[in-house]
Design a protein around this motif. Structure first.
Motif, PDB file in Angstrom:
ATOM      1  N   PRO A  20       0.833  -1.208   0.000  1.00  0.00           N
ATOM      2  CA  PRO A  20       0.000   0.000   0.000  1.00  0.00           C
ATOM      3  C   PRO A  20       0.869   1.260   0.000  1.00  0.00           C
ATOM      4  O   PRO A  20       2.066   1.206   0.313  1.00  0.00           O
ATOM      5  N   GLN A  21       0.257   2.383  -0.321  1.00  0.00           N
ATOM      6  CA  GLN A  21       0.969   3.658  -0.347  1.00  0.00           C
ATOM      7  C   GLN A  21       0.856   4.352   1.006  1.00  0.00           C
ATOM      8  O   GLN A  21      -0.089   4.148   1.758  1.00  0.00           O
ATOM      9  N   ARG A  22       1.841   5.181   1.289  1.00  0.00           N
ATOM     10  CA  ARG A  22       1.754   6.013   2.492  1.00  0.00           C
ATOM     11  C   ARG A  22       0.578   6.970   2.353  1.00  0.00           C
ATOM     12  O   ARG A  22       0.337   7.526   1.286  1.00  0.00           O
ATOM     13  N   ALA A  23      -0.135   7.191   3.471  1.00  0.00           N
ATOM     14  CA  ALA A  23      -1.393   7.952   3.422  1.00  0.00           C
ATOM     15  C   ALA A  23      -1.163   9.443   3.640  1.00  0.00           C
ATOM     16  O   ALA A  23      -1.843  10.081   4.449  1.00  0.00           O
ATOM     17  N   LYS A  24      -0.232  10.029   2.911  1.00  0.00           N
ATOM     18  CA  LYS A  24       0.085  11.455   3.106  1.00  0.00           C
ATOM     19  C   LYS A  24      -1.093  12.346   2.728  1.00  0.00           C
ATOM     20  O   LYS A  24      -1.435  13.290   3.438  1.00  0.00           O
ATOM     21  N   GLU A  25      -1.721  12.045   1.609  1.00  0.00           N
ATOM     22  CA  GLU A  25      -2.814  12.907   1.128  1.00  0.00           C
ATOM     23  C   GLU A  25      -3.996  12.889   2.085  1.00  0.00           C
ATOM     24  O   GLU A  25      -4.594  13.924   2.384  1.00  0.00           O
ATOM     25  N   LEU A  26      -4.327  11.703   2.599  1.00  0.00           N
ATOM     26  CA  LEU A  26      -5.459  11.611   3.522  1.00  0.00           C
ATOM     27  C   LEU A  26      -5.210  12.384   4.808  1.00  0.00           C
ATOM     28  O   LEU A  26      -6.129  12.941   5.401  1.00  0.00           O
ATOM     29  N   ASN A  27      -3.964  12.453   5.226  1.00  0.00           N
ATOM     30  CA  ASN A  27      -3.637  13.110   6.485  1.00  0.00           C
ATOM     31  C   ASN A  27      -3.550  14.627   6.382  1.00  0.00           C
ATOM     32  O   ASN A  27      -3.268  15.309   7.370  1.00  0.00           O
ATOM     33  N   ALA A  28      -3.801  15.161   5.180  1.00  0.00           N
ATOM     34  CA  ALA A  28      -3.854  16.620   5.057  1.00  0.00           C
ATOM     35  C   ALA A  28      -4.971  17.177   5.922  1.00  0.00           C
ATOM     36  O   ALA A  28      -4.880  18.282   6.458  1.00  0.00           O
ATOM     37  N   SER A  47      -1.761   5.554   8.341  1.00  0.00           N
ATOM     38  CA  SER A  47      -0.408   5.127   7.950  1.00  0.00           C
ATOM     39  C   SER A  47      -0.346   4.728   6.482  1.00  0.00           C
ATOM     40  O   SER A  47       0.555   5.156   5.755  1.00  0.00           O
ATOM     41  N   TYR A  48      -1.317   3.925   6.031  1.00  0.00           N
ATOM     42  CA  TYR A  48      -1.305   3.426   4.656  1.00  0.00           C
ATOM     43  C   TYR A  48      -2.685   3.576   4.022  1.00  0.00           C
ATOM     44  O   TYR A  48      -3.711   3.619   4.718  1.00  0.00           O
ATOM     45  N   ALA A  49      -2.697   3.636   2.694  1.00  0.00           N
ATOM     46  CA  ALA A  49      -3.948   3.711   1.934  1.00  0.00           C
ATOM     47  C   ALA A  49      -3.758   2.999   0.605  1.00  0.00           C
ATOM     48  O   ALA A  49      -2.637   2.879   0.097  1.00  0.00           O
ATOM     49  N   ALA A  50      -4.857   2.528   0.042  1.00  0.00           N
ATOM     50  CA  ALA A  50      -4.824   1.856  -1.253  1.00  0.00           C
ATOM     51  C   ALA A  50      -6.127   2.129  -1.984  1.00  0.00           C
ATOM     52  O   ALA A  50      -7.212   2.050  -1.383  1.00  0.00           O
ATOM     53  N   LYS A  51      -6.045   2.454  -3.277  1.00  0.00           N
ATOM     54  CA  LYS A  51      -7.240   2.727  -4.061  1.00  0.00           C
ATOM     55  C   LYS A  51      -8.093   1.479  -4.192  1.00  0.00           C
ATOM     56  O   LYS A  51      -7.588   0.363  -4.255  1.00  0.00           O
ATOM     57  N   THR A  52      -9.420   1.697  -4.277  1.00  0.00           N
ATOM     58  CA  THR A  52     -10.335   0.577  -4.386  1.00  0.00           C
ATOM     59  C   THR A  52     -11.581   1.011  -5.151  1.00  0.00           C
ATOM     60  O   THR A  52     -11.683   2.162  -5.607  1.00  0.00           O
TER      61      THR A  52
END
Length: 802
Positions: free
Chosen positions: A616-624, A636-641
């Motif tokens: 998975p990718q680091r969840a930088k965008e979500l943590n804005a 911590s992590y996110a993945a498109k679905t």
């Protein structure tokens, strides 16, 4: 003669071990859960029945379980013949957490209705989303229910009214307490408060004073009530005043200047706010301890003249701490300067006297600092860097409770390691003629500590911003140590019995802190357990220094260290009784029709990998825009679905006007599907002149005296929903700006919705506490452009990808 010396030394060592054991064991009553106690007595068995009924399921604000627990508590108080009412209304905390709590309130009439009333306080909501709340604060509700029942069974009318206030929304932002204190007519009648809380599921319950003035009269009345197991000390009082407080009682103090006492237990902190906070895991001794506080205090304060609200001027404080036989020992803060100076002079005179008597030599006196400081430094290094080496293990990384399952074994390891080093170093410096000389170093350090943190200078201490006058009771073991030093100066073989009696203050003051500090403040200060163990060892040198077999004792202590370390490592794994915290959130962006799986897990389990994959990718965008969480934890992590066909978040502008360059926009956020929590974000460059949420005008605060000044990042509001009520906001701002409001709607039902196909969480997993979890999180943005209309808001398409 030597055999007798070995025998008496061994006997004294056993007594020391027993005293240390008793220092811990005597803190709580032994709860014999008897079924048929007289009706006039507080019963652990009867209280447990309430805990069991309250903790059947999570009961956070807005949940079905919440309504069931509320009705149960109301019914139980009604059975006692009380007229039970509820108080419901919106409230918002200083940091933007808002809810609509429903407090449960009853009143026992006193014989003197004009007197100030005593409040029995706790809360009944559990922490969202998975906690069953047996300890926090089902134990508090059960303590008060059983206490009121036993009190009424005595058929003694108190002089003062007794107000029972079971608040709601405590976990969200002390909302229920704020609602009562600021809006209920009975709040003006309150003279004193007893608040029952929990931050774990076991251990002793600590008494903490809450006051804007001095503690003198509160402590005097607490002692007069005659509690049998007082676990209270003024160092905790001083520390508590320096850190942000967050109990319901804080609201009484801050908003109404009302004094009170908190009773809270913190042991087994790994259960705190988790699904492990159950009836089965609540320590029965701990529950009995709460009852042992309530009954004598209820009898005492309900008949005490509280016209002055048990208030004295700020600065009128007592140093206090528990001690066997005496229960509580106290003396005024005003004595500190004289006691510190006097003890320092006595120490100096004893050193001079010892040198003249040729029982102390400067060579061995200064040499005594080597084993003592060496044991302190080595103990610190071993525990601090030992913890740093192991804390990257998976079992510690995602334990947001800051105290791991094997924490007690880690504390024991640190303590025994320090004792091992102490025995070894003092073995190297041992000589029967050096005991007085070796006893000086620990006393000098303890005096320096007392001088540095407890000597009063103006409104503070010698060290700027660090004045802990409550630590003044350190002087008691210091004075006892001076007597032990005097005995070793005048006698080569002083009586072990007398020395053991004089060792009582050191053991009962410092031994409990060895465990209490890491439990209370987290494993980052594990080194405190080692340092305090070495300090206590040093203070016992007037006894331990006579032992000839320190090398053998060092070896025995080393074995104990290894055994504790082995148990610590054996417990460093997840199991059904020690489940791994895991998290999963489905983020549904209705602005651009995209979706992601997200997690707070730093170490992904196979269960979370089912949705996020192995990379998975680091969840930088979500943590804005960081969703509210207790410890500021971000994804911590996110993945498109796939983007699911979920109900829309409806945004409706209901009013828009401009007056004197100030624009006021009123809008409404609704959802057909269940919402448990709304989060609202706006860039912190946008400020509001006035704000109203669901009819509640938001108080202005901060240096700029505007609403929502205390933001966490861009988040300005977390609204916890009851009965799927809408979020209605009216914002007034500079007409030249066009704020963009991002709204998230969360529901804690991810695992219940079949369309997401989330497999059952494994038995050795549990829902991660303190964060938004097991949730469907829908996002919608509204830009308050000039003359924007509801129909001009970005559309939300009903589409499914994949």
């Amino acid at each position: 003669m030597r055999a007798k010396s070995h025998l008496t030394s061994a006997a004294s060592f056993v007594v020391i071990i027993l005293m240390i054991w008793y220092a811990f064991h005597s803190q709580t009553p032994s709860a014999q859960v008897e079924e048929n106690l007289p009706a006039t007595e507080w019963s652990t068995a009867r209280a447990l029945e309430h805990v069991k009924a309250i903790s059947l399921k999570p009961h956070y604000v807005g949940s079905n379980g919440h309504n069931e627990v509320r009705d149960y508590i109301k019914d139980e108080f009604t059975k006692l013949g009380l007229n039970v009412t509820t108080q419901k209304g919106y409230d918002i905390s200083w940091n933007g957490n808002m809810s609509q709590p429903e407090n449960i309130i009853a009143r026992i009439k006193g014989s003197q209705p004009d007197n100030k009333a005593l409040v029995l306080l706790t809360h009944y909501d559990s922490d969202p989303h998975s906690s069953k709340g047996a300890s926090d604060a089902g134990s508090g509700v059960a303590t008060i229910l059983e206490g009121v029942r036993a009190f009424l069974a005595q058929n003694k009318q108190p002089k003062n009214d007794i107000i029972i206030c079971i608040t709601d929304g405590e976990e969200l932002g002390l909302n229920g307490a704020s609602l009562f204190v600021n809006q209920h007519p009975w709040a003006k009648d309150v003279g004193f408060v007893l608040n029952f809380e929990a931050r774990g599921s076991g251990g002793p319950s600590y008494m903490l004073v809450e006051t804007n003035g001095g503690n003198r009269k509160i402590i005097e009345e607490f002692m007069a009530a005659g509690t049998d197991y007082p676990v209270a000390n003024s160092l905790a009082y001083s520390i508590y005043q320096m850190i942000p407080n967050d109990t319901d009682l804080t609201i009484f103090r801050e908003d109404r200047d009302i004094n009170g006492l908190n009773f809270a237990f913190i042991g087994d902190h790994f259960d705190y706010h988790t699904e492990l906070d159950t009836y089965e895991r609540l320590d029965r001794n701990t529950l009995a301890h709460q009852g042992s506080y309530l009954m004598p205090l209820l009898s005492h304060f309900s008949n005490l003249d509280m016209t002055d609200r048990v208030m004295v001027d700020k600065g009128e404080d007592l140093v206090y701490f528990p001690l066997p036989l005496f229960k509580m020992v106290t003396f005024p803060f005003s004595w500190l300067a004289a006691l510190i100076i006097g003890s320092g002079i006595l120490l100096l005179l004893l050193i001079v006297h010892g040198i003249r008597k040729r029982r102390i030599t400067l060579k061995h006196l200064f040499g005594g600092f080597v084993p003592f400081l060496g044991s302190l430094v080595i103990g610190y290094l071993l525990s601090n860097y030992g913890w740093a080496a192991v804390k990257t293990n998976e079992i510690y990384v995602d334990m947001n409770t800051v105290f791991p399952y094997n924490g007690y074994w880690m504390i024991a390891t640190a303590a025994f390691a320090a004792i091992t080093v102490s025995f070894f170093l003092y073995h190297k410096f041992y000589h029967r003629d050096r005991i007085a000389s070796l006893s000086v170093a620990p006393l000098v350090l303890l005096w320096i500590i007392s001088l540095a943190i407890a000597f009063p200078v103006g409104d503070g201490g010698l060290i700027p911003n660090v004045y802990l006058g409550g630590a003044g009771f350190f002087l008691v073991p210091l004075l006892a140590g001076l007597v032990m030093l005097w005995l070793n100066i005048h006698q080569k073989g002083p009586s072990y019995i007398l020395l053991l009696i004089l060792a009582v203050p050191a053991i009962f003051v410092f031994a409990p802190f060895i465990k209490a500090f890491p439990v209370a403040l987290g494993m980052s200060i594990l080194f405190v357990a080692a340092v305090l163990s070495a300090l206590l060892f040093g203070l016992l040198i007037p006894i331990l220094g006579h032992y000839r077999k320190k090398g053998l004792l060092a070896f025995g202590s080393l074995i104990a260290t290894v055994v504790c370390l082995c148990f610590a490592f054996a417990k460093a794994e997840f199991s059904q009784t020690q489940p791994k915290p895991t998290s999963l959130v489905y983020v549904h962006n209705q602005d651009d029709n995209t979706a992601q799986w997200a997690t707070y897990d730093k170490v992904l389990s196979d269960w979370t990998k089912e949705k996020l994959g192995t990379e998975p990718q680091r969840a930088k965008e979500l943590n804005a825009n960081s969703i509210d969480s207790k410890y500021g934890t971000g994804f911590s992590y996110a993945a498109k679905t796939d983007y699911k066909n979920l109900p829309k978040i409806e945004l409706e502008i209901t009013a828009d006007s401009t007056v004197n360059n100030l624009r006021t926009v009123k809008f409404k956020v609704t959802s057909e599907s269940v919402v448990h929590r709304y989060e609202a974000f706006a860039d912190d460059k946008y400020s509001f002149e006035k704000a109203t949420v669901n009819g509640l005008e938001i108080r202005k605060s901060g240096d700029d005296q505007r609403p929502f000044s205390n933001r966490w990042g861009n988040r300005f509001l977390s609204y916890y929903v009851t009965d799927n009520a809408a979020l209605e906001m009216e914002l007034t701002f500079d007409a030249s700006t066009e704020p963009e409001i991002i709204v998230y709607a969360a529901s804690f039902d991810l695992l219940e919705q079949e369309q997401f196909n989330v497999s059952q969480r494994p038995l050795d997993h549990m829902s991660m506490p303190f964060v938004l979890n097991d949730a469907v999180l829908r996002k919608r943005t509204i830009k308050l452009s000039k003359n924007v209309k509801s129909e001009e808001l970005p559309p939300v398409e009903d589409v499914t990808h994949g």
